[in-house]
Structures are given as C-alpha cells and as structure tokens.
Design a protein around this motif. Structure first.
Motif, PDB file in Angstrom:
ATOM      1  N   ASN A  16      42.398  36.956  52.016  1.00 32.21           N
ATOM      2  CA  ASN A  16      43.310  36.359  51.047  1.00 32.21           C
ATOM      3  C   ASN A  16      44.154  37.486  50.446  1.00 32.21           C
ATOM      4  OD1 ASN A  16      44.583  35.150  48.854  1.00 32.21           O
ATOM      5  ND2 ASN A  16      42.831  33.844  48.379  1.00 32.21           N
ATOM      6  N   PRO A  17      45.273  37.836  51.091  1.00 36.46           N
ATOM      7  CA  PRO A  17      46.057  38.981  50.627  1.00 36.46           C
ATOM      8  C   PRO A  17      46.613  38.822  49.217  1.00 36.46           C
ATOM      9  CG  PRO A  17      47.195  37.817  52.399  1.00 36.46           C
ATOM     10  CD  PRO A  17      45.834  37.199  52.261  1.00 36.46           C
ATOM     11  N   GLU A  18      46.938  37.608  48.805  1.00 37.61           N
ATOM     12  CA  GLU A  18      47.452  37.396  47.454  1.00 37.61           C
ATOM     13  C   GLU A  18      46.389  37.754  46.415  1.00 37.61           C
ATOM     14  OE1 GLU A  18      49.668  33.960  44.771  1.00 37.61           O
ATOM     15  OE2 GLU A  18      48.745  33.397  46.667  1.00 37.61           O
ATOM     16  N   ALA A  19      45.167  37.315  46.650  1.00 44.75           N
ATOM     17  CA  ALA A  19      44.069  37.626  45.721  1.00 44.75           C
ATOM     18  C   ALA A  19      43.796  39.127  45.703  1.00 44.75           C
ATOM     19  CB  ALA A  19      42.820  36.852  46.110  1.00 44.75           C
ATOM     20  N   GLN A  20      43.847  39.770  46.860  1.00 42.42           N
ATOM     21  CA  GLN A  20      43.619  41.216  46.914  1.00 42.42           C
ATOM     22  C   GLN A  20      44.689  41.964  46.131  1.00 42.42           C
ATOM     23  OE1 GLN A  20      43.324  42.060  51.124  1.00 42.42           O
ATOM     24  NE2 GLN A  20      41.093  42.187  50.975  1.00 42.42           N
ATOM     25  N   GLN A  24      43.938  44.280  42.881  1.00 44.70           N
ATOM     26  CA  GLN A  24      44.345  45.687  42.839  1.00 44.70           C
ATOM     27  C   GLN A  24      45.240  45.963  41.631  1.00 44.70           C
ATOM     28  OE1 GLN A  24      46.081  46.301  46.686  1.00 44.70           O
ATOM     29  NE2 GLN A  24      44.085  46.461  47.719  1.00 44.70           N
ATOM     30  N   ALA A  25      46.161  45.059  41.333  1.00 47.24           N
ATOM     31  CA  ALA A  25      47.040  45.219  40.170  1.00 47.24           C
ATOM     32  C   ALA A  25      46.235  45.200  38.878  1.00 47.24           C
ATOM     33  CB  ALA A  25      48.105  44.124  40.164  1.00 47.24           C
ATOM     34  N   ILE A  34      36.224  43.519  37.553  1.00 54.62           N
ATOM     35  CA  ILE A  34      36.360  42.323  38.392  1.00 54.62           C
ATOM     36  C   ILE A  34      35.947  42.690  39.808  1.00 54.62           C
ATOM     37  CG2 ILE A  34      37.967  40.615  39.321  1.00 54.62           C
ATOM     38  CD1 ILE A  34      39.621  41.103  36.716  1.00 54.62           C
ATOM     39  N   THR A  35      34.905  42.043  40.304  1.00 55.02           N
ATOM     40  CA  THR A  35      34.404  42.347  41.640  1.00 55.02           C
ATOM     41  C   THR A  35      34.948  41.406  42.701  1.00 55.02           C
ATOM     42  OG1 THR A  35      32.439  40.992  41.285  1.00 55.02           O
ATOM     43  CG2 THR A  35      32.270  43.342  40.750  1.00 55.02           C
ATOM     44  N   GLN A  36      35.425  40.245  42.286  1.00 53.51           N
ATOM     45  CA  GLN A  36      36.001  39.303  43.238  1.00 53.51           C
ATOM     46  C   GLN A  36      36.998  38.412  42.518  1.00 53.51           C
ATOM     47  OE1 GLN A  36      33.290  36.475  45.033  1.00 53.51           O
ATOM     48  NE2 GLN A  36      34.562  36.310  46.837  1.00 53.51           N
ATOM     49  N   LEU A  37      38.103  38.136  43.176  1.00 49.14           N
ATOM     50  CA  LEU A  37      39.123  37.260  42.631  1.00 49.14           C
ATOM     51  C   LEU A  37      39.539  36.303  43.738  1.00 49.14           C
ATOM     52  CD1 LEU A  37      41.887  38.082  40.245  1.00 49.14           C
ATOM     53  CD2 LEU A  37      42.578  37.038  42.379  1.00 49.14           C
TER      54      LEU A  37
END
Length: 87
Positions: A16-20, A24-25, A34-37
């Motif tokens: 999920n590139p948008e979530a990554q 990162q931002a 935050i460990t997962q989004l």
C-alpha cells in the motif's frame, strides 16, 4: 432505516504505497511510534425499512464482492446499525 458502513482495506500481503508514504511523512514530523498505518475506503449504505438483517447482510456481501472491493487485493468489513429518520 438501517445504515451499513462498509470498510475496504488492502489485504496484508498487498503493498500500500499511499499508506507507506503517509507513515514516512509522519515519521519525519516526529511521530515515530506508529508501527503500521492503513489507508482504505469507506461506504455508507442506507437500506429501506422492512428488510431483515439476513437480507441486508446478503445484499451488503453481494455489493461488496461485486462492486466495492477487489477480492484479489482487498478485504472488507461492515457494521450494521439502526438509524432514526430525522426528516
């Protein structure tokens, strides 16, 4: 009236590139805990009175499988609640 909220998210195995990018931002802004989004979609369906819960569940599953979620890449869940007609 019955309101159904359908939530669609990528399966765990799908990138999920948008979530990554968002995660990162957030890290760059100092939110390091935050460990997962997850990023997904949500839909709200309102059903007419008179339908049974079983009929609503059947229709929600059909709609989600056929239209709202790509079964190869996404999973969905839903919540059913009764709503007061405020009109």
């Amino acid at each position: 009236m019955t309101v159904v909220k359908v939530f669609v998210n990528y399966k765990e195995s799908i990138l999920n590139p948008e979530a990554q990018a968002i995660q990162q931002a957030l890290g760059r802004l100092g939110y390091d805990n935050i460990t997962q989004l997850k990023v997904g979609k949500s839909f709200e369906l309102t059903f007419a009175d008179g339908m049974t819960r079983e009929a609503i569940e059947k229709e929600v599953n059909e709609i989600s499988d056929r239209m709202l979620a790509n079964y190869n890449m996404e999973n969905y869940t839903y919540e059913i609640s009764e709503s007061e007609d405020l009109s």
